[in-house]
Design a protein around this motif. Sequence first.
Motif, short mmCIF file in Angstrom:
data_model
loop_
_atom_site.label_atom_id
_atom_site.label_comp_id
_atom_site.label_asym_id
_atom_site.label_seq_id
_atom_site.Cartn_x
_atom_site.Cartn_y
_atom_site.Cartn_z
N ALA A 209 0.85 -1.19 0.00
CA ALA A 209 0.00 0.00 0.00
C ALA A 209 0.89 1.25 0.00
N ARG B 11 -4.44 -0.79 4.64
CA ARG B 11 -5.63 -0.45 3.86
C ARG B 11 -5.30 0.75 2.98
N PRO B 12 -5.84 0.88 1.79
CA PRO B 12 -6.72 -0.10 1.15
C PRO B 12 -5.95 -1.36 0.79
N ALA B 13 -6.67 -2.47 0.75
CA ALA B 13 -6.05 -3.78 0.56
C ALA B 13 -5.84 -4.16 -0.90
N ASP B 14 -6.23 -3.29 -1.83
CA ASP B 14 -6.05 -3.59 -3.26
C ASP B 14 -4.57 -3.62 -3.60
N ARG B 15 -4.17 -4.66 -4.33
CA ARG B 15 -2.79 -4.80 -4.79
C ARG B 15 -2.80 -5.17 -6.27
N VAL B 16 -1.72 -4.89 -6.95
CA VAL B 16 -1.62 -5.22 -8.37
C VAL B 16 -0.36 -6.04 -8.59
#
Length: 119
Positions: free
Chosen positions: A26, A44-49
């Motif tokens: 993050a 957070r946010p927990a979105d990863r790419v």
Amino acid sequence: ATYGSLYGAGNYFASEACKSLQYARAEGCHIRKKQCKQLICRCRPADRVLLYCRVVLGDAYMASGPMKRNVAPPERPSERGGGSFHSIVANPGIYNGNAKDQVHREFVVWTHNGAQVYP
């Protein structure tokens, strides 16, 4: 990666997502200064790419230990055509300069000498 990274200052790839997730962090949570104090980021946010890439290694050098000062792959012996290797492969089990041996298979490529990455 930067000068002083374990296998030199190239572009690092892994064959296992769990290794790559260690670097997918993050904003503000960095691999060397972890806000969450976790190997795999829990911020957070927990979105990863993650990028799923095909990596063409060319004539790969098989690392036998740390190569922290490398800015390019090592030179090839003349019987292998001279010039430099195209990439570095670090297989599990080799000494990596840390308390443990290498756990994941890693691939290091540079933007020259025939090694290529395709997203």
